[in-house]
Design a protein around this motif. Structure first.
Motif, short mmCIF file in Angstrom:
data_model
loop_
_atom_site.label_atom_id
_atom_site.label_comp_id
_atom_site.label_asym_id
_atom_site.label_seq_id
_atom_site.Cartn_x
_atom_site.Cartn_y
_atom_site.Cartn_z
N UNK A 88 -4.06 17.51 0.34
CA UNK A 88 -3.15 16.52 -0.24
C UNK A 88 -3.92 15.27 -0.66
N UNK A 89 -4.83 14.82 0.19
CA UNK A 89 -5.54 13.57 -0.09
C UNK A 89 -6.81 13.76 -0.91
N UNK A 90 -6.96 14.94 -1.50
CA UNK A 90 -8.01 15.15 -2.50
C UNK A 90 -7.46 14.95 -3.91
N UNK A 91 -6.18 14.67 -4.01
CA UNK A 91 -5.53 14.48 -5.31
C UNK A 91 -5.38 12.99 -5.62
N UNK A 92 -5.37 12.70 -6.91
CA UNK A 92 -5.29 11.30 -7.32
C UNK A 92 -3.91 10.71 -7.09
N UNK A 93 -3.95 9.40 -6.93
CA UNK A 93 -2.76 8.60 -6.64
C UNK A 93 -3.05 7.19 -7.17
N UNK A 94 -2.11 6.27 -7.09
CA UNK A 94 -2.39 4.93 -7.61
C UNK A 94 -3.61 4.29 -6.94
N UNK A 112 0.81 -1.22 0.00
CA UNK A 112 0.00 0.00 0.00
C UNK A 112 0.85 1.27 0.00
N UNK A 113 1.65 1.47 1.03
CA UNK A 113 2.43 2.70 1.09
C UNK A 113 3.45 2.78 -0.03
N UNK A 114 4.03 1.64 -0.38
CA UNK A 114 5.04 1.61 -1.43
C UNK A 114 4.44 1.27 -2.80
N UNK A 118 1.35 13.13 -4.08
CA UNK A 118 0.28 12.55 -4.88
C UNK A 118 0.85 12.26 -6.26
N UNK A 119 0.04 11.69 -7.13
CA UNK A 119 0.54 11.28 -8.43
C UNK A 119 1.02 9.84 -8.43
N UNK A 120 1.58 9.42 -9.55
CA UNK A 120 1.90 8.01 -9.76
C UNK A 120 3.00 7.48 -8.86
N UNK A 121 3.85 8.34 -8.32
CA UNK A 121 4.97 7.87 -7.51
C UNK A 121 4.74 8.03 -6.01
N UNK A 180 -15.07 12.69 -9.12
CA UNK A 180 -15.04 11.47 -8.32
C UNK A 180 -13.62 11.19 -7.89
N UNK A 181 -13.38 11.13 -6.59
CA UNK A 181 -12.06 10.88 -6.05
C UNK A 181 -11.83 9.38 -5.90
N UNK A 182 -10.66 8.91 -6.32
CA UNK A 182 -10.33 7.50 -6.18
C UNK A 182 -10.25 6.76 -7.50
N UNK A 183 -10.20 7.50 -8.60
CA UNK A 183 -10.13 6.86 -9.90
C UNK A 183 -8.76 6.26 -10.18
N UNK A 184 -7.76 6.71 -9.42
CA UNK A 184 -6.42 6.16 -9.60
C UNK A 184 -5.68 6.79 -10.75
N UNK A 185 -4.39 6.53 -10.79
CA UNK A 185 -3.54 7.01 -11.87
C UNK A 185 -3.44 5.95 -12.92
#
Length: 307
Positions: A261-267, A131-133, A216-219, A301-306
């Protein structure tokens, strides 16, 4: 590096029932930690490096330390983003109120609501990789988990077993009465965070390696990581950020910037059910602290992922 853009930010209030306190019976791994009062000196003191024996055990501990601070380069098969363990567990896993290893190791085995089972410390480490990594779990009996476990065990030498030590986790920061404000969080981020983490949360690199982690973002961490919870991020931020200036933000600022910070997309959450964000939220996020996964903010919609 591409990041998803968002519509204008607005005030978002979360109901208190989403942030019900967990009891020891609920989740032994997520006990609410109280900070030690300012000036208090009763934090556990882990051993110093010069105390480590020059033998096979010492060699393994040093390997674990090296993995901990340079995870992405030393365990590339299991890390899917730009983070190292030491990005969330500061001062090489030693710092109080930053989820230090010496506070975690003595509390396992423990029941975790996250996967509804009693976890060993090895399984807890595997979850961090997943998860974190944003990677995949190394084998529980493999060299990576063995070395990291040895490092954690050594840091916890003489720590009380099964006792909630002061400074163990991220001390709880109570949600402000008015909730949180994403627009105000954006301003806090610009003033306090962007200098290290970048205007778009991209972090800072020297060559191919991050010297400041992306937020946030892919990394960055994925939607299943504990840090995606706004309450968890607010606690980490208030006690540890800006780096070297912990406790300089008040409760409201910490919650606002954590929410931003956690309103932005991530994996994506690797537990995604049938490709459905709604199903995944109901099963894994609806009762997991305060978070925005599966919620709509300003029409997004938040949580769509990268992708």
């Amino acid at each position: 590096m591409k990041f998803l853009s968002f519509a204008p930010l607005s005030l978002v209030l979360m109901s208190a029932d989403l942030y019900a306190a967990q009891t020891v019976m609920d989740d032994q791994s997520e006990l609410k930690t109280q900070a030690v009062a300012a000036g208090h000196t009763s934090y556990f003191q882990p051993p110093a490096e010069h105390e480590l024996s020059d033998n096979a055990f010492g060699k393994l501990v040093r390997q674990g330390h090296s993995l901990f601070v340079d995870t992405r380069r030393q365990a590339p098969a299991y890390v899917g983003n730009g983070l190292n363990c030491s990005n969330c567990h500061l001062d090489q896993g030693r710092l109080p109120n930053s989820a230090p290893l010496w506070g975690a190791y003595p509390m396992y085995p423990a029941y975790r609501k996250k996967n509804d089972k009693v976890n060993t410390f090895a399984e807890r480490l595997q979850g961090c990789f997943q998860f974190s990594m944003n990677g995949k779990p190394p084998p529980a009996d493999g060299p990576e988990i063995t070395a990291l476990s040895a490092y954690a065990y050594w840091l916890a030498t003489k720590a009380p077993l099964g006792v909630e030590s002061p400074g163990r986790g991220y001390p709880e920061v109570t949600q402000p009465a008015k909730g949180y404000d994403l627009a105000q969080g954006a301003q806090v981020y610009k003033a306090q965070c962007a200098i290290c983490h970048g205007d778009t949360g991209q972090g800072q690199k020297v060559g191919q390696d991050y010297v400041m982690p992306p937020l946030w973002g892919k990394d960055s961490y994925n939607w299943g990581a504990g840090m995606h919870r706004i309450n968890t991020a607010a606690s980490f931020i208030q006690y540890n950020m800006p780096l070297g200036k912990g406790k300089s933000l008040n409760d409201q600022q910490a919650w606002d910037v954590a929410a931003f910070i956690n309103s932005h997309e991530r994996p994506q959450d690797p537990r995604l059910i049938d490709g459905s964000i709604e199903k995944t939220r109901v099963k894994f996020h609806a009762n997991d602290g305060v978070n925005l996964y599966g919620q709509t903010v300003d029409g997004v919609l938040i949580g769509q992922g990268i992708r």
